[in-house]
Structures are given as structure tokens and as C-alpha cells.
Design a protein around this motif. Structure first.
Motif, PDB file in Angstrom:
ATOM      1  N   LEU A  22       0.838  -1.200   0.000  1.00  0.00           N
ATOM      2  CA  LEU A  22       0.000   0.000   0.000  1.00  0.00           C
ATOM      3  C   LEU A  22       0.876   1.254   0.000  1.00  0.00           C
ATOM      4  O   LEU A  22       1.629   1.495   0.946  1.00  0.00           O
ATOM      5  N   ARG A  23       0.789   2.037  -1.064  1.00  0.00           N
ATOM      6  CA  ARG A  23       1.563   3.273  -1.164  1.00  0.00           C
ATOM      7  C   ARG A  23       0.608   4.438  -1.396  1.00  0.00           C
ATOM      8  O   ARG A  23      -0.152   4.452  -2.362  1.00  0.00           O
ATOM      9  N   HIS A  24       0.666   5.391  -0.467  1.00  0.00           N
ATOM     10  CA  HIS A  24      -0.195   6.566  -0.541  1.00  0.00           C
ATOM     11  C   HIS A  24       0.463   7.673   0.277  1.00  0.00           C
ATOM     12  O   HIS A  24       1.144   7.387   1.275  1.00  0.00           O
ATOM     13  N   ARG A  30     -10.898  -2.406   4.554  1.00  0.00           N
ATOM     14  CA  ARG A  30     -11.200  -1.782   5.841  1.00  0.00           C
ATOM     15  C   ARG A  30      -9.954  -1.826   6.711  1.00  0.00           C
ATOM     16  O   ARG A  30      -9.254  -2.832   6.742  1.00  0.00           O
ATOM     17  N   HIS A  31      -9.714  -0.736   7.427  1.00  0.00           N
ATOM     18  CA  HIS A  31      -8.537  -0.679   8.279  1.00  0.00           C
ATOM     19  C   HIS A  31      -8.770  -1.396   9.593  1.00  0.00           C
ATOM     20  O   HIS A  31      -7.887  -2.104  10.103  1.00  0.00           O
ATOM     21  N   ASN A  32      -9.947  -1.168  10.213  1.00  0.00           N
ATOM     22  CA  ASN A  32     -10.387  -1.849  11.426  1.00  0.00           C
ATOM     23  C   ASN A  32      -9.610  -1.483  12.690  1.00  0.00           C
ATOM     24  O   ASN A  32      -9.832  -2.111  13.730  1.00  0.00           O
ATOM     25  N   ASN A  33      -8.713  -0.454  12.624  1.00  0.00           N
ATOM     26  CA  ASN A  33      -7.914  -0.160  13.817  1.00  0.00           C
ATOM     27  C   ASN A  33      -7.537   1.327  13.868  1.00  0.00           C
ATOM     28  O   ASN A  33      -6.418   1.682  14.223  1.00  0.00           O
ATOM     29  N   VAL A  34      -8.485   2.185  13.546  1.00  0.00           N
ATOM     30  CA  VAL A  34      -8.183   3.625  13.514  1.00  0.00           C
ATOM     31  C   VAL A  34      -8.255   4.181  14.934  1.00  0.00           C
ATOM     32  O   VAL A  34      -9.283   4.071  15.613  1.00  0.00           O
ATOM     33  N   SER A  35      -7.147   4.818  15.356  1.00  0.00           N
ATOM     34  CA  SER A  35      -7.080   5.470  16.665  1.00  0.00           C
ATOM     35  C   SER A  35      -5.815   6.334  16.684  1.00  0.00           C
ATOM     36  O   SER A  35      -5.059   6.382  15.709  1.00  0.00           O
ATOM     37  N   ALA A  36      -5.591   7.013  17.805  1.00  0.00           N
ATOM     38  CA  ALA A  36      -4.393   7.841  17.924  1.00  0.00           C
ATOM     39  C   ALA A  36      -3.130   7.008  17.918  1.00  0.00           C
ATOM     40  O   ALA A  36      -2.042   7.542  17.637  1.00  0.00           O
ATOM     41  N   TRP A  37      -3.236   5.687  18.174  1.00  0.00           N
ATOM     42  CA  TRP A  37      -2.049   4.828  18.223  1.00  0.00           C
ATOM     43  C   TRP A  37      -1.776   4.137  16.889  1.00  0.00           C
ATOM     44  O   TRP A  37      -0.734   3.481  16.758  1.00  0.00           O
ATOM     45  N   SER A  38      -2.668   4.298  15.938  1.00  0.00           N
ATOM     46  CA  SER A  38      -2.418   3.775  14.595  1.00  0.00           C
ATOM     47  C   SER A  38      -2.034   4.895  13.621  1.00  0.00           C
ATOM     48  O   SER A  38      -1.869   4.656  12.430  1.00  0.00           O
ATOM     49  N   VAL A  39      -1.931   6.104  14.139  1.00  0.00           N
ATOM     50  CA  VAL A  39      -1.535   7.274  13.339  1.00  0.00           C
ATOM     51  C   VAL A  39      -0.163   7.728  13.808  1.00  0.00           C
ATOM     52  O   VAL A  39       0.101   7.800  15.024  1.00  0.00           O
ATOM     53  N   PHE A  40       0.694   8.048  12.850  1.00  0.00           N
ATOM     54  CA  PHE A  40       2.068   8.439  13.147  1.00  0.00           C
ATOM     55  C   PHE A  40       2.364   9.791  12.479  1.00  0.00           C
ATOM     56  O   PHE A  40       1.838  10.093  11.407  1.00  0.00           O
ATOM     57  N   VAL A  41       3.217  10.554  13.149  1.00  0.00           N
ATOM     58  CA  VAL A  41       3.550  11.903  12.682  1.00  0.00           C
ATOM     59  C   VAL A  41       5.027  11.926  12.307  1.00  0.00           C
ATOM     60  O   VAL A  41       5.884  11.563  13.122  1.00  0.00           O
ATOM     61  N   ASN A  42       5.317  12.364  11.073  1.00  0.00           N
ATOM     62  CA  ASN A  42       6.718  12.424  10.636  1.00  0.00           C
ATOM     63  C   ASN A  42       7.319  13.798  10.926  1.00  0.00           C
ATOM     64  O   ASN A  42       6.676  14.663  11.536  1.00  0.00           O
ATOM     65  N   ALA A  43       8.542  14.035  10.468  1.00  0.00           N
ATOM     66  CA  ALA A  43       9.240  15.283  10.762  1.00  0.00           C
ATOM     67  C   ALA A  43       8.556  16.486  10.138  1.00  0.00           C
ATOM     68  O   ALA A  43       8.686  17.612  10.638  1.00  0.00           O
ATOM     69  N   SER A  44       7.823  16.289   9.056  1.00  0.00           N
ATOM     70  CA  SER A  44       7.111  17.381   8.384  1.00  0.00           C
ATOM     71  C   SER A  44       5.778  17.695   9.034  1.00  0.00           C
ATOM     72  O   SER A  44       5.064  18.582   8.548  1.00  0.00           O
ATOM     73  N   GLY A  45       5.431  16.976  10.104  1.00  0.00           N
ATOM     74  CA  GLY A  45       4.154  17.210  10.753  1.00  0.00           C
ATOM     75  C   GLY A  45       2.992  16.530  10.050  1.00  0.00           C
ATOM     76  O   GLY A  45       1.833  16.789  10.404  1.00  0.00           O
ATOM     77  N   GLU A  46       3.281  15.685   9.088  1.00  0.00           N
ATOM     78  CA  GLU A  46       2.210  14.993   8.377  1.00  0.00           C
ATOM     79  C   GLU A  46       1.759  13.765   9.163  1.00  0.00           C
ATOM     80  O   GLU A  46       2.570  13.053   9.759  1.00  0.00           O
ATOM     81  N   TRP A  47       0.463  13.527   9.130  1.00  0.00           N
ATOM     82  CA  TRP A  47      -0.110  12.370   9.791  1.00  0.00           C
ATOM     83  C   TRP A  47      -0.168  11.215   8.799  1.00  0.00           C
ATOM     84  O   TRP A  47      -0.687  11.357   7.695  1.00  0.00           O
ATOM     85  N   LYS A  48       0.387  10.067   9.220  1.00  0.00           N
ATOM     86  CA  LYS A  48       0.431   8.883   8.373  1.00  0.00           C
ATOM     87  C   LYS A  48      -0.310   7.735   9.051  1.00  0.00           C
ATOM     88  O   LYS A  48      -0.128   7.469  10.242  1.00  0.00           O
ATOM     89  N   LEU A  49      -1.131   7.046   8.281  1.00  0.00           N
ATOM     90  CA  LEU A  49      -1.910   5.921   8.801  1.00  0.00           C
ATOM     91  C   LEU A  49      -1.056   4.656   8.765  1.00  0.00           C
ATOM     92  O   LEU A  49      -0.483   4.311   7.732  1.00  0.00           O
ATOM     93  N   GLY A  50      -0.912   4.008   9.915  1.00  0.00           N
ATOM     94  CA  GLY A  50      -0.125   2.780  10.021  1.00  0.00           C
ATOM     95  C   GLY A  50      -0.903   1.707  10.759  1.00  0.00           C
ATOM     96  O   GLY A  50      -2.145   1.680  10.719  1.00  0.00           O
ATOM     97  N   SER A  51      -0.149   0.788  11.454  1.00  0.00           N
ATOM     98  CA  SER A  51      -0.783  -0.313  12.208  1.00  0.00           C
ATOM     99  C   SER A  51      -1.789  -1.054  11.328  1.00  0.00           C
ATOM    100  O   SER A  51      -2.998  -1.109  11.613  1.00  0.00           O
ATOM    101  N   LEU A  52      -1.277  -1.652  10.277  1.00  0.00           N
ATOM    102  CA  LEU A  52      -2.142  -2.294   9.283  1.00  0.00           C
ATOM    103  C   LEU A  52      -2.384  -3.775   9.593  1.00  0.00           C
ATOM    104  O   LEU A  52      -2.728  -4.560   8.697  1.00  0.00           O
ATOM    105  N   GLU A  53      -2.242  -4.176  10.866  1.00  0.00           N
ATOM    106  CA  GLU A  53      -2.384  -5.589  11.220  1.00  0.00           C
ATOM    107  C   GLU A  53      -3.774  -6.130  10.948  1.00  0.00           C
ATOM    108  O   GLU A  53      -3.945  -7.320  10.612  1.00  0.00           O
ATOM    109  N   TYR A  54      -4.789  -5.296  11.042  1.00  0.00           N
ATOM    110  CA  TYR A  54      -6.166  -5.770  10.963  1.00  0.00           C
ATOM    111  C   TYR A  54      -6.851  -5.379   9.656  1.00  0.00           C
ATOM    112  O   TYR A  54      -8.090  -5.430   9.559  1.00  0.00           O
ATOM    113  N   VAL A  55      -6.092  -4.982   8.666  1.00  0.00           N
ATOM    114  CA  VAL A  55      -6.684  -4.610   7.388  1.00  0.00           C
ATOM    115  C   VAL A  55      -7.298  -5.863   6.756  1.00  0.00           C
ATOM    116  O   VAL A  55      -6.665  -6.925   6.677  1.00  0.00           O
TER     117      VAL A  55
END
Length: 874
Positions: free
Chosen positions: A73-75, A140-165
């Protein structure tokens, strides 16, 4: 040997040095998150580590499934995968450097405006990622929360924790999550399977998005009941939030619809930060006009953007847009403003090469904006770069035909001077300053050249400074432009510690005294103040000669500080010179009557503002077309240029009209009067060929001075002869005495018309073009009877009316060389009493003719006398 090959730790082949784990993340994930660096380049990355030995088979499958999804998955809004390594003991996954959003909340700015803009951008990114998964990927991602979102150096929010997709068309039942702390984010239909029939492909993820929205404004969610508290959620988002956490899955909106709704005017996603970042993402498909509008308005919004977003997201896009796109010079202002966020090493690597490239540009707008914003990046430029690569390009601006470029080039030397070498500063800069101060046709440029010279005086070499400053400032005090004279006085006072006391007494004070009768009060006031200061300085040394060494201490000092003078009597002038540049009429509005016909007022040294401008974020830049078509503003007097035209806080603007006071085309009317003094000043090391002069050519001035001396000598002889003739009327004249008297009278007859003609040549421009009849009348009126007491006194004082006229208008009116032949025709002053004036003029002419006839008859009588036979013919 073979055994050692199979038994070695394969994790050593992983090209990353793994550091300490991020605290708190392992409570909400099967992974542990570590900060790491790439071997060799030391690039910061993040490494997710799963310990296969201590985990169950279920966890191991979840970890491997997450790795598989992350690779495929690339986005832009999904966590970026870099590398991975799987051994029989550990599973390593390397991604871009990130922090979990759950721990990042504590780093958010407390500023409500900045925080609101940033949270809108983050939530928009996650919504966009979910739209990609649900609608484009049918997942479906099935695991959206503050702990499945990551912030990089540019301040961008990235969706991760894809275990339950999982596939969107699969089992709608939400999966069982590990660890159990994640169950607080489960949708209500997980416990009420009757609602599963109404579930959609995105309903579970929309519930998770609602939980994320709540956590963004309230912190980490502890229990599900807290979702009812909407006090801290913005009003523009409350209705949507209630739909996201609604009990019915079918009422939860699609993420694509959320983006559409919130991007409308007034929506939560419609703000400056989101608009800016979305534009930068699509900048490659924008046309040039759109880019210019965007970059022109960007600078005003940067204050409200988070620093990490500006530094790592916006600034790289700006540099790329300029180097590889057609963004133009509009990108410079925001780029240099954001450059302040970089450390010195990053600045030298990313900004300085771009700056050097920009200075080589031939585009006037680009050069103008670079010069205007020089103070933003000059501190980061090394002296070798300034002297070898930047100054040669800047120096071209001194010779530019555009007045605005010339003025901004002069002002830029203030910032460049501390970094310039001896030749560039003491030779090249002064050579250009000399030409601009003496010959530029813009009064504002001549004024600011003097101000700039006073500002850079501490950086000049002591010998050059002692040789140049006084001559330059004295020349400025003779400029026809009143603010230029004021600048010369202020500069003399502000740099008083660099002058020898003998120079003060012999050159500075005599020049200042001439300004005490200046037509402009704004010139007289600082002149008197400066004279009192210099006199007080001389008086102290006279009382205590031991103070001379102290007062002349800075004259030969290589690096004196101009601030030292602030504690002396010249502190007021130091403040003026170091804080003020001349601001033209373009900064102030004043009604001006239009010029009609030939009813022109006196050609005062006034300027007209330009209406052209670069953009909303920069000062006005005059085009060459506007420079060619502008006319002189004659509705204001020279006194309008008072203290209000000096800008205390910014550079100010210059005006772009052709200044009639330019010494390029002519010199001032009093050039002949001060020729002898000016000649000695020009020869004191202030190079006359390159620096130019406000006075006439020295050779011409010497010839004129000799002629004036001869005329004055002859006039004195005529007075003495008149006196002797009046005394000899009561006794018989001796033959040789009478012969000398007749010779003197005949000589006067030849000299008087020439003296009259010469006096008319020095009149103001409005009176120079005399008709032959008027010239004859004027010359004849000077020939009065020698027998009348004081008759030849008029011959001796023949230049007094002209001198008075010159003294009163030497700063406003110009001689005949000021205007091209035929540019202006002579005109008569309109008035109500023209008939009375004509009658008075006619009577005066009749009297002149009568006196002329009487004088001729007397000469004829003398010519027939017996002594005339022995007279020598001249």
C-alpha cells in the motif's frame, strides 16, 4: 568454518543502527517502536520490532500481515515503508522517522489558531487515507485510533498499524484486537450483531475516525463514554462528529463525502494551512499565474503555520518550485523567511547555492526582491561568497537604468559592507557612490547615497575614510535637493569622531555656515545644531589642549564603532543616520493639481511618486516604461520635504520621476561663486574624474574666476577715477591727468556692456532668455553720468541683484544647462496688474534712453576738447 557461517546473527546485515524504544507505544501495539539511523548516512528512521520468540502464532501472523500490507500500500497519507528483515527470532520493519500520535499530542503548540489549523490538516490526511482504503482499495482498516496514526518530521499524519486490514466485502464483524487496550476503540456493533446488517464498507473505520477526532481535541481516550463530551470539539465539526460516532452504522458518512463537505467555504478543512499544502502537492499542474498569486500571498500566512511543517514540508517545496519550475521571483519572500528556521549547516547546503544562483539573474523583479530581502540571509553568507560571487552581481545595479534598482543597490551596501574586502568596499563601492551622489538624476538616490556613506563609515579604511568623508558630505550640502543637504549635515555630525580638528575648523564649519541662510528651514535647523556641536568641540580643546588626542582617537582607528558617538553631542545625528533613509512622496498622499499649458511654477527639485508595484508583499518597483513617461511634480515646494519624509522603521520608497535637481545635466547656480573653494576640496584625494562634482569644470571655473577678478579690478579703477574726476572739477586739470581720465572713461565704455551681459548670464532659468531689445535696454541703463555722485557705484554693484537672486534660489532654480534647448519656452507670469506693470516698464525704459542720450552728448563734448588730440587709442 561452515558452521560459523550459518550460526552468525543475520540482524547485523540490517543496514540500520537501532536505538532506544519509544515509551508507551507497546501498550497499544504488538510492535515495539525504536528510533534508528541508517548506517553510513546517519539518516533518521523508525524501526518496528516484533519478537517472534515471545509472541504467539496469532501475533506472528498479524505482524507478517501488517508487513505485507505496508509493502504493497503506497499513498501520501500511509506510513512509508523503507526496508525489512525477518529472522527466526525477530522481525524488523524500517519506515520513515515518525512518532505515535498518542505521544505527539504533548508536543502540539498551545496557540489555538495554529493548533486548530494543524489539527484540521492532520484529520484531513487520515480521512484521505481512509477514503483511499475504503473506496479505491475496497479495504477496511479496522484499527483507527491515535495509536495507529504516526507523525513524521514534516508534521504529516500517516496511517499505520495495518495488522487488521481486511477486505471490505468480507466478514463485517470487527476483529478481536491485541492488546486489549485497543478494545476501547471498538465500534458498538461489535457487541450488538443485530446492527451488522446495516454496516457499510466504511462504517467501522468512520467510528474509529470519530474516536480520533475526539482524541485530537481532548487527549487519549480512556473509556468509550467520554465520546459524549463534545465541549472542546469545534462547532464547525460537531455535527459531523456526531454522525461519525452515531450508534447506527448506516448513518456514518463515507470519507469521500466528508472531504467534500468540509472543504466547502466555512468547512473544517477549509483553512489557509490545508489550502497551502494542497496547492504545493498539486503545484506541478498549476499555471504560472496561479503560482505567482499563491507565493505572493503565502508570506502573510506563515506566522500561523507550525515550524516543523514550514521547515520540512513547505520550504523544500518552495526550493524545488524555484529550481525546477517557473515559480518566478514571487517565491523568494516566503523562502527567505522560512530559511531562518534552518540551522547553519542546513542553510549553507540548501539556501546559499540558491541565493548565489538568484543574484546572477538578469530579471529586474528578481534582483529587486533579492536586494529588499538581503537582511534575511546576509548573516548566513560567508565573506568569500559575498566578495567573489555576490558583490560582482550586485555592483551591476549601480549602473542600472531603472532608478529603483539603483536605489536598492545603494541600500544593500549597508548589509554587505561588513563582509566586503578592501578593494570592493574602499575602491569599487566608493567609486559608484561618487558617481551616484554627483550625477544621478534622482534626488532620493543622491540623498540615500549620502546616508549610506555615513552608515558604512566605520567599515572604511581609516586613510580612505579621512580622505573621502568630508568631501562627500560637503558636496551633499551643496546639492539642490533639500533632503540631500539635510543628509549631508546629519552625516557630518554622526561621523564627527572621524575628523581632525584642523579639518573641522578649515573645511567643515565654513561649509556648514553657508547653510545657515539656506532657503529651507529643515536644512537650517540641523546646520545650526551641528555648528554649535563642532564649535563646542573646538572650544573644549582650546581650553584643554590635552583633549585633542582623545577627540581624534577614532580618526586612525581601523574598526571604530559608530555607536560611540551616541554618548556625545552628535548622538541625535547618529540616530538619524543609522535609522533613517529618505522616503519619497510615494509614501504619503497629497493632492496635486494637474499641469496645464505653460503656466509652470519654478523648476524646484521635486519628484513624483510611481504607481507601479511589484506585489502586495514587496516595495514598489518602477518599470522602465513608467520611468520614461513620468513628469515633474511642481505643485509642492521644497519645504514639503521635511522631517516627515524620513522613514524611521523601514527603507522607505524612492520616487521614480526625473528629478530636475539632478547635477547630471547641470550644476547649481552658485557653482561659480564657490569655484575656488570647491577646487581645493576636489583635489584632496576625492577623485574628481570618477567621483564627479557638483561644481563646474575646474578649468572653466578658473577662467571665470580670472574674468571676474579682472572685471572687479576694472570696476574699482573706475570708482577711483570717478572720485578723482569729481575732485578735479574745482581746479584745472593737468594735461597728463586729463588724458588718463579720458582713457579710463573710454575703457569703462567698453567694460560696462560686457559686465551687464555677464550679470544677465547668471540669472535664473526663467530670466535667461532675454530679448535683444531688453538686453540693450539693460546695458544702456547702466551707463550713468560720471558727474553724478555715486554714478559709478552702480557699476561696482552691478552683480548684487543677480547675487541676491542666486542666493535665494540656488537650491531650487537651475541655470540654462539644466534643461535641453527648446524643452521649455520663456513664459510671462500671469497677473491682474499687467497694464500697470507695462506702464512702469515703459517709463523705466524712457528714463534709461534719456540717460543714455545725456551720456553720449557728454562724451561727444569731451571728444572735441583740446586734450583729446594727444590721447592714445585703446
Amino acid at each position: 568454518m561452515m558452521w560459523s557461517f550459518f550460526s552468525r546473527d543475520s540482524s547485523k546485515d540490517f543496514p540500520y543502527d537501532i536505538g532506544e524504544p519509544v515509551a508507551g507505544f507497546d501498550n497499544y501495539s504488538i510492535w515495539t517502536l525504536h528510533k534508528a539511523k541508517r548506517k553510513g548516512t546517519l539518516e533518521e528512521v523508525s524501526v518496528f520490532v516484533y519478537d517472534i520468540r515471545s509472541g504467539s502464532d496469532t501475533k506472528c501472523e498479524l505482524a507478517k500481515a501488517a508487513l505485507k500490507r505496508l509493502k504493497t500500500l503506497r499513498h501520501p497519507s500511509i506510513l512509508q515503508y523503507l526496508d525489512s528483515l525477518e529472522t527466526d527470532k525477530m522481525l524488523y520493519v524500517a519506515t520513515e522517522a515518525v512518532d505515535p500520535l498518542g505521544t505527539y499530542f504533548t508536543k502540539l503548540a498551545t496557540d489555538n489558531v495554529q493548533k486548530g489549523l494543524y489539527l484540521a490538516w492532520g484529520i484531513f490526511q487520515i480521512t484521505r487515507a481512509l477514503s483511499f482504503l475504503n473506496n479505491d482499495g475496497n479495504l477496511r482498516h479496522n484499527n483507527v485510533s491515535a495509536w495507529s496514526v504516526f507523525v513524521n518530521a514534516s508534521g504529516e499524519w500517516k496511517l499505520g498499524s495495518l495488522e487488521y486490514v481486511a477486505a471490505a466485502d468480507g466478514n463485517p464483524l470487527p476483529p478481536v484486537k491485541i492488546p486489549v487496550t485497543l478494545e476501547v476503540y471498538d465500534a458498538p456493533e461489535k457487541n450488538d450483531q443485530s446492527k451488522l446488517k446495516a454496516a457499510t464498507k466504511c462504517s467501522v473505520d468512520m467510528w474509529g475516525l470519530g474516536c480520533l477526532v475526539w482524541e485530537a481535541f481532548n487527549g487519549v481516550l480512556k473509556q468509550r463514554s467520554n465520546l459524549k463530551d463534545i465541549e472542546h470539539i469545534p462547532k464547525s465539526l460537531q455535527s459531523l462528529y456526531c454522525e461519525l460516532v452515531g450508534a447506527s452504522p448506516s448513518n456514518r458518512p463515507n470519507p469521500a463525502d466528508i472531504i467534500t463537505r468540509c472543504r466547502k467555504p466555512g468547512g473544517f478543512f477549509k483553512n489557509d494551512l490545508v489550502d497551502t499544502l494542497l496547492f504545493l502537492e498539486e503545484i506541478q499542474i498549476k499555471d504560472k499565474a496561479e503560482k505567482n498569486r499563491f507565493f505572493s500571498g503565502l508570506t502573510t500566512h506563515l506566522e500561523n503555520f507550525p515550524d516543523n511543517v514550514c521547515k520540512h514540508k513547505i520550504l523544500p517545496q518552495l526550493i524545488t518550485a524555484y529550481e525546477y519550475g517557473d515559480a518566478g521571483s514571487a517565491v523568494l519572500a516566503p523562502m527567505f523567511k522560512l530559511g531562518k528556521l534552518l540551522d547553519e549547516q542546513e542553510y549553507q547546503k540548501r539556501i546559499v547555492p540558491c541565493v548565489v544562483k538568484l543574484f546572477a539573474s538578469t530579471d529586474r523583479v528578481t534582483r529587486s526582491r533579492l536586494l529588499q530581502q538581503l537582511d534575511l540571509f546576509i548573516a548566513h553568507l560567508q565573506p568569500p561568497v559575498v566578495n567573489d560571487q555576490i558583490f560582482p552581481q550586485v555592483a551591476h545595479g549601480f549602473l542600472d537604468t531603472n532608478a529603483t534598482i539603483r536605489e536598492q543597490t545603494v541600500k544593500s551596501i549597508i548589509h554587505l559592507a561588513p563582509k566586503l574586502n578592501y578593494n570592493n568596499l574602499n575602491v569599487e563601492v566608493l567609486r559608484h557612490f561618487a558617481r551616484l551622489q554627483a550625477r544621478d538624476d534622482q534626488g532620493g538616490i543622491r540623498t540615500n547615497t549620502t546616508v549610506c556613506l555615513g552608515k558604512i563609515a566605520p567599515h572604511l579604511h581609516p586613510q580612505v575614510r579621512q580622505r573621502v568623508l568630508v568631501s562627500a558630505f560637503i558636496r551633499a550640502m551643496r546639492d539642490p535637493f533639500p533632503p540631500a543637504r539635510v543628509a549631508g549635515v546629519l552625516a557630518l555630525a554622526a561621523t564627527q569622531q572621524y575628523f581632525l580638528l584642523s579639518e573641522v575648523a578649515n573645511r567643515v564649519l565654513p561649509s556648514l555656515c553657508s547653510l545657515t541662510v539656506d532657503p529651507e528651514k529643515t536644512v537650517r535647523d540641523p546646520a545650526f545644531k551641528t555648528i554649535r556641536g563642532f564649535l563646542g568641540k573646538l572650544e573644549k580643546v582650546s581650553e584643554d589642549p590635552s583633549l585633542r588626542e582623545t577627540m581624534e582617537a577614532d580618526v586612525h582607528t581601523a574598526t571604530p564603532s559608530i555607536g560611540n558617538a551616541a554618548a556625545t553631542w552628535a548622538g541625535w545625528a547618529v540616530t538619524a543616520v543609522t535609522a533613517k533613509f529618505y522616503r519619497s512622496q510615494s509614501d504619503s498622499s497629497r493632492p496635486r493639481p494637474p499641469l496645464t499649458g505653460r503656466n509652470l511654477s519654478k523648476p524646484a527639485s521635486l519628484e513624483q511618486p510611481s504607481s507601479s508595484s511589484l506585489s502586495t508583499t514587496t516595495s514598489s518597483v518602477t518599470s522602465m516604461t513608467s520611468l520614461e513617461h513620468e513628469s515633474n511634480d511642481t505643485s509642492a515646494s521644497a519645504s514639503d520635504y521635511g522631517n516627515n519624509d524620513w522613514d524611521n522603521e523601514n527603507w522607505g520608497e524612492m520616487d521614480t520621476s526625473q528629478d530636475p535637481s539632478s547635477p547630471l545635466a547641470a550644476s547649481s547656480n552658485n557653482g561659480q561663486i564657490v569655484a575656488a573653494n570647491a577646487l581645493s576640496e576636489v583635489r584632496d584625494g576625492w577623485d574628481n574624474e570618477e567621483w564627479g562634482s557638483l561644481e563646474e569644470d575646474p578649468c572653466e571655473e578658473e577662467e571665470q574666476a580670472e574674468q571676474e577678478q579682472q572685471q572687479q579690478q576694472l570696476a574699482r579703477q573706475s570708482i577711483s577715477s570717478t572720485t578723482s574726476s569729481s575732485q578735479q572739477q574745482q581746479r584745472p586739470l593737468l594735461p597728463h591727468q586729463h588724458q588718463q581720465q579720458l582713457q579710463q572713461h573710454e575703457l569703462n565704455d567698453l567694460i560696462e556692456p560686457l559686465a551687464k551681459l555677464n550679470s544677465h548670464i547668471t540669472l535664473s532659468p526663467s530670466r535667461q532668455q532675454l530679448r535683444p531689445k531688453e538686453l540693450a535696454n539693460l546695458s544702456s541703463s547702466a551707463n550713468t553720468s560720471p558727474t553724478t555722485p555715486g554714478a559709478f557705484t552702480n557699476c561696482n554693484n552691478i552683480s548684487s541683484p543677480t547675487s541676491h537672486l542666486n542666493n535665494s534660489t540656488h537650491n531650487a532654480n537651475w541655470n540654462s544647462d539644466s534643461w535641453a534647448d527648446g524643452e521649455f519656452e520663456p513664459f510671462d507670469e500671469p497677473g491682474l496688474g499687467n497694464s500697470k506693470l507695462d506702464e512702469a516698464r515703459r517709463k523705466r525704459e524712457e528714463k534709461k534712453l534719456q540717460r543714455q542720450r545725456e551720456l553720449e552728448s557728454r562724451r561727444a563734448q569731451r571728444a572735441t576738447g583740446p586734450l583729446k588730440l594727444g590721447a592714445k587709442k585703446l
